[in-house]
Design a protein around this motif. Structure first.
Motif, PDB file in Angstrom:
ATOM      1  N   ALA A 104      -1.077   5.664 -10.055  1.00  0.00           N
ATOM      2  CA  ALA A 104      -2.239   5.155 -10.792  1.00  0.00           C
ATOM      3  C   ALA A 104      -2.554   3.718 -10.373  1.00  0.00           C
ATOM      4  O   ALA A 104      -3.699   3.269 -10.463  1.00  0.00           O
ATOM      5  N   LYS A 105      -1.547   3.015  -9.896  1.00  0.00           N
ATOM      6  CA  LYS A 105      -1.742   1.600  -9.551  1.00  0.00           C
ATOM      7  C   LYS A 105      -2.635   1.399  -8.320  1.00  0.00           C
ATOM      8  O   LYS A 105      -3.140   0.305  -8.089  1.00  0.00           O
ATOM      9  N   GLU A 106      -2.809   2.458  -7.556  1.00  0.00           N
ATOM     10  CA  GLU A 106      -3.601   2.341  -6.337  1.00  0.00           C
ATOM     11  C   GLU A 106      -5.020   1.826  -6.630  1.00  0.00           C
ATOM     12  O   GLU A 106      -5.610   1.106  -5.823  1.00  0.00           O
ATOM     13  N   SER A 107      -5.520   2.179  -7.814  1.00  0.00           N
ATOM     14  CA  SER A 107      -6.898   1.791  -8.147  1.00  0.00           C
ATOM     15  C   SER A 107      -7.055   0.267  -8.231  1.00  0.00           C
ATOM     16  O   SER A 107      -8.151  -0.258  -8.068  1.00  0.00           O
ATOM     17  N   GLU A 110       0.843  -1.200   0.000  1.00  0.00           N
ATOM     18  CA  GLU A 110       0.000   0.000   0.000  1.00  0.00           C
ATOM     19  C   GLU A 110       0.883   1.259   0.000  1.00  0.00           C
ATOM     20  O   GLU A 110       0.609   2.232  -0.695  1.00  0.00           O
ATOM     21  N   HIS A 111       1.943   1.205   0.783  1.00  0.00           N
ATOM     22  CA  HIS A 111       2.855   2.342   0.876  1.00  0.00           C
ATOM     23  C   HIS A 111       3.532   2.592  -0.478  1.00  0.00           C
ATOM     24  O   HIS A 111       3.634   3.732  -0.942  1.00  0.00           O
ATOM     25  N   GLN A 112       3.971   1.505  -1.116  1.00  0.00           N
ATOM     26  CA  GLN A 112       4.677   1.609  -2.401  1.00  0.00           C
ATOM     27  C   GLN A 112       3.832   2.254  -3.485  1.00  0.00           C
ATOM     28  O   GLN A 112       4.337   3.032  -4.287  1.00  0.00           O
ATOM     29  N   ILE A 113       2.540   1.895  -3.530  1.00  0.00           N
ATOM     30  CA  ILE A 113       1.747   2.371  -4.671  1.00  0.00           C
ATOM     31  C   ILE A 113       0.829   3.548  -4.317  1.00  0.00           C
ATOM     32  O   ILE A 113       0.072   4.023  -5.156  1.00  0.00           O
ATOM     33  N   LYS A 114       0.951   4.016  -3.084  1.00  0.00           N
ATOM     34  CA  LYS A 114       0.120   5.156  -2.654  1.00  0.00           C
ATOM     35  C   LYS A 114       0.323   6.347  -3.601  1.00  0.00           C
ATOM     36  O   LYS A 114       1.440   6.639  -4.014  1.00  0.00           O
ATOM     37  N   ASP A 115      -0.770   6.991  -3.980  1.00  0.00           N
ATOM     38  CA  ASP A 115      -0.769   8.165  -4.861  1.00  0.00           C
ATOM     39  C   ASP A 115      -0.211   7.884  -6.254  1.00  0.00           C
ATOM     40  O   ASP A 115       0.228   8.807  -6.948  1.00  0.00           O
TER      41      ASP A 115
END
Ligand code: UTP
Length: 274
Positions: free
Chosen positions: A82-85, A75-80
């Motif tokens: 496009a992958k967060e979705s 979660e930390h890695q992809i926060k903010d």
């Protein structure tokens, strides 16, 4: 009022038909497109108004618990980004229900797996989803349809569909009296009969609503077909007292426990994307 809140997912089977993929990965975690089978099942249960997921696991199935949890590092890695979705759906699942687990120590069949889940269910009616039967419907999901029926009839309900008779040795097959086009009062059920012994061409698929008295019956149920404790044998005892309905559901169902069904499901959900 919706009285069914808990859904039991027996997920302790070996999944031998998917070896070697299932040597270290639970069958229920195999993805159709990007989503594991079990997540489809949990989403169907949530859609039906259920909020307590009870999962019967076994050795080598820890990936299931990790899936329905937060992965802080990821979660930390992809926060903010496009992958967060990509995590939106699973986050929704995690925030909308609770998960509890128990382990089946010896794989003695589906009936035994359901009895193992008693400790998570207690004395209340509950749903059962076999995640390797993947269901889809444009309107209400299959379990939502069954919960509505339960609220009216307050008895055990099994989802059924018509099959080719040659296929009967893969299913529990029922017979009974039609109450209307889609509802049958069950009078007989046989686990995996030879086609010549099948009482009909109406087969049970992996969706059930059960009342807690099933646990007492399962405790007394002897091993049946294949030396396993069969839920079909236990349900037959309740059917003798007129306590089991079979429901011909609206929608599609894929047998993702078989390679053919899995490929068909993948194609179907891929086509739905466009
Ligand atoms: P299956 O009959 O598909 O068996 O079980 P399986 O072991 O998963 O797969 P194959 O046949 O070896 O390929 C139907 C459902 O019941 C669960 C399975 O996890 C699956 O969801 N099950 C079966 C248990 O939880 N415990 C058991 O002892 C048997």
């Amino acid at each position: 009022m919706n009285t069914i809140k808990k859904c039991l997912f027996p997920a302790a089977g070996y999944g031998t038909r998917f070896l070697p993929a299932t040597k270290a990965i639970p069958k229920e975690m195999l993805p159709v497109l990007t989503k594991p089978l079990l997540q489809y099942g949990v989403e169907e249960a949530i859609e039906a108004g259920l909020n307590t997921m009870a999962i019967v696991t076994g050795r080598g199935k820890r990936a299931i618990e990790d899936h329905f949890d937060i992965s802080y590092e990821l979660e930390h890695q992809i926060k903010d980004t496009a992958k967060e979705s990509y995590l939106t759906e699973i986050r929704k699942v995690i925030t909308n229900c609770t998960f509890s687990y128990t382990r089946q120590i010896e794989m003695k069949g589906l009936g035994h797996a359901i009895l193992t889940g008693e400790t998570l269910i207690g004395e209340e009616p509950f749903a059962v989803i076999l995640a390797d039967d993947l269901c889809d419907n444009e309107g209400d999901g299959v379990l939502a349809q069954m919960v509505k029926l339960y609220n009216e009839y307050k008895c055990c309900i099994v989802a059924v569909e018509e099959i080719a008779k040659e296929e009967s040795s893969k299913y529990g097959v029922i017979a009974g009296d039609f109450l209307n086009n889609s509802l049958v009062k069950v009078t007989d059920m046989v686990e995996k009969p030879d086609p010549k012994d099948a009482p009909s061409n109406i087969a049970i698929i992996g969706r059930y609503i059960l009342t807690p008295e099933i646990f007492d019956v399962l405790r007394e149920t002897k091993p049946g077909k294949g030396g396993e404790i069969q839920i079909t044998d236990a349900l037959l005892e309740l059917a003798k007292d007129g306590k089991v309905l079979a429901y011909k559901f609206q929608g599609k169902r894929f047998d993702c426990g078989s390679v053919d069904g899995f490929v068909e499901a993948t194609q179907y959900f891929y086509n739905k994307l466009s």
